[in-house]
Design a protein around this motif. Structure first.
Motif, PDB file in Angstrom:
ATOM      1  N   GLU A 273       4.198   7.924   2.168  1.00 25.79           N
ATOM      2  CA  GLU A 273       1.986   7.874   2.733  1.00 25.79           C
ATOM      3  C   GLU A 273       2.429   6.526   1.632  1.00 25.79           C
ATOM      4  O   GLU A 273       2.801   5.666   0.663  1.00 25.79           O
ATOM      5  CB  GLU A 273       2.180   8.979   1.502  1.00 25.79           C
ATOM      6  CG  GLU A 273       0.629   9.064   1.298  1.00 25.79           C
ATOM      7  CD  GLU A 273       0.243  10.481   0.150  1.00 25.79           C
ATOM      8  OE1 GLU A 273      -0.345  10.800  -0.792  1.00 25.79           O
ATOM      9  OE2 GLU A 273       1.524  11.372  -0.861  1.00 25.79           O
ATOM     10  N   PHE A 274       0.174   6.369   2.086  1.00 25.75           N
ATOM     11  CA  PHE A 274       0.029   5.142   2.227  1.00 25.75           C
ATOM     12  C   PHE A 274      -1.550   5.367   1.022  1.00 25.75           C
ATOM     13  O   PHE A 274      -1.904   6.600   1.177  1.00 25.75           O
ATOM     14  CB  PHE A 274      -0.237   4.126   3.528  1.00 25.75           C
ATOM     15  CG  PHE A 274       1.134   3.609   3.924  1.00 25.75           C
ATOM     16  CD1 PHE A 274       1.557   2.137   3.502  1.00 25.75           C
ATOM     17  CD2 PHE A 274       1.913   4.142   4.768  1.00 25.75           C
ATOM     18  CE1 PHE A 274       2.576   1.368   3.847  1.00 25.75           C
ATOM     19  CE2 PHE A 274       2.840   3.922   5.510  1.00 25.75           C
ATOM     20  CZ  PHE A 274       2.915   2.464   4.797  1.00 25.75           C
TER      21      PHE A 274
ATOM     22  N   LEU B  24      -3.796   3.129   9.550  1.00 25.02           N
ATOM     23  CA  LEU B  24      -2.526   4.304   9.782  1.00 25.02           C
ATOM     24  C   LEU B  24      -1.906   3.315  10.429  1.00 25.02           C
ATOM     25  O   LEU B  24      -0.899   2.998  10.347  1.00 25.02           O
ATOM     26  CB  LEU B  24      -2.767   5.017  10.272  1.00 25.02           C
ATOM     27  CG  LEU B  24      -1.542   6.242  10.195  1.00 25.02           C
ATOM     28  CD1 LEU B  24      -0.744   6.064   9.259  1.00 25.02           C
ATOM     29  CD2 LEU B  24      -2.434   7.564  11.093  1.00 25.02           C
ATOM     30  N   ALA B  25      -2.216   2.367  11.809  1.00 19.61           N
ATOM     31  CA  ALA B  25      -1.630   1.837  12.655  1.00 19.61           C
ATOM     32  C   ALA B  25      -1.256   0.578  12.113  1.00 19.61           C
ATOM     33  O   ALA B  25       0.360  -0.014  12.435  1.00 19.61           O
ATOM     34  CB  ALA B  25      -3.411   1.053  13.873  1.00 19.61           C
ATOM     35  N   ASN B  26      -2.060  -0.030  11.468  1.00 14.21           N
ATOM     36  CA  ASN B  26      -1.615  -1.686  10.186  1.00 14.21           C
ATOM     37  C   ASN B  26      -0.171  -1.019   9.938  1.00 14.21           C
ATOM     38  O   ASN B  26       0.619  -1.874   9.707  1.00 14.21           O
ATOM     39  CB  ASN B  26      -2.576  -2.291   9.426  1.00 14.21           C
ATOM     40  CG  ASN B  26      -3.265  -2.968  10.755  1.00 14.21           C
ATOM     41  OD1 ASN B  26      -3.420  -3.509  11.703  1.00 14.21           O
ATOM     42  ND2 ASN B  26      -4.329  -2.648  10.166  1.00 14.21           N
ATOM     43  N   ALA B  27      -0.627   0.415   8.845  1.00 15.06           N
ATOM     44  CA  ALA B  27       0.683   0.859   8.045  1.00 15.06           C
ATOM     45  C   ALA B  27       1.726   0.686   8.562  1.00 15.06           C
ATOM     46  O   ALA B  27       2.863   0.597   8.710  1.00 15.06           O
ATOM     47  CB  ALA B  27       0.042   2.056   7.780  1.00 15.06           C
TER      48      ALA B  27
ATOM     49  N   GLY C 266       0.948  -1.359   0.314  1.00 15.06           N
ATOM     50  CA  GLY C 266      -0.524  -0.308   0.187  1.00 15.06           C
ATOM     51  C   GLY C 266       0.684   1.713   0.049  1.00 15.06           C
ATOM     52  O   GLY C 266       0.198   2.042   0.284  1.00 15.06           O
ATOM     53  N   VAL C 267       2.174   1.439  -0.092  1.00 14.40           N
ATOM     54  CA  VAL C 267       3.047   2.561  -0.134  1.00 14.40           C
ATOM     55  C   VAL C 267       2.636   3.483  -1.032  1.00 14.40           C
ATOM     56  O   VAL C 267       2.809   2.318  -2.463  1.00 14.40           O
ATOM     57  CB  VAL C 267       4.530   2.452  -0.015  1.00 14.40           C
ATOM     58  CG1 VAL C 267       5.336   3.337  -0.807  1.00 14.40           C
ATOM     59  CG2 VAL C 267       5.074   1.807   1.589  1.00 14.40           C
TER      60      VAL C 267
END
Length: 139
Positions: free
Chosen positions: A55-56, A62-65, A37-38
């Motif tokens: 940035e995703f 957001l927490a998983n990223a 997902g980047v």
């Protein structure tokens, strides 16, 4: 909708920007680029400091990223030079815009830019919760 953004920072005392780029940024960028997902990666290598903004895609949690970036960074951490310190990953808010303006009549624009870059920005990056310091308007 805020885009999920994760920041990575590290200190590499006394290392030149070229050394930071070659010995830290290249390894971390390579690891983070493989995270799902980047959307974009922006890296800054400065005297003794490394900063990265990841940035995703908007559908990424957001927490998983942030957890995925932490895992990716931890996989290359042992390959970083021993003098790299304060390596950490944190979630960032996209709308956390700069809020500080600096002006000085007795100093030239060049002197003021160097002062802000060398002293003031460095102090801000040491504050908990500050993910990134971006300098705008300097010459």
């Amino acid at each position: 909708m805020d885009r999920p953004i994760v920041s990575v920072r590290a200190s590499y005392p006394s290392a030149s920007p070229t050394t930071v780029d070659a010995e830290v940024a290249a390894l971390v960028e390579g690891a983070v680029a493989r995270v799902a997902g980047v959307k974009a990666v922006r890296t800054s290598s400065e005297e003794g400091n490394f900063r990265m903004r990841v940035e995703f895609s908007s559908d990424r949690d957001l927490a998983n990223a942030a957890n995925d970036v932490r895992e990716a960074v931890s996989r290359v951490e042992t390959r970083l030079p021993n003098w790299v310190e304060d390596l950490f990953v944190m979630k960032s808010e996209e709308d956390a815009d700069p809020i500080v303006a600096v002006r000085s009549d007795p100093r030239s624009i060049g002197e003021l830019s160097r002062l802000v870059e060398d002293a003031i920005a460095t102090e801000f990056t040491a504050v908990d919760g500050v993910a990134e310091v971006v300098l705008l308007g300097d010459r």
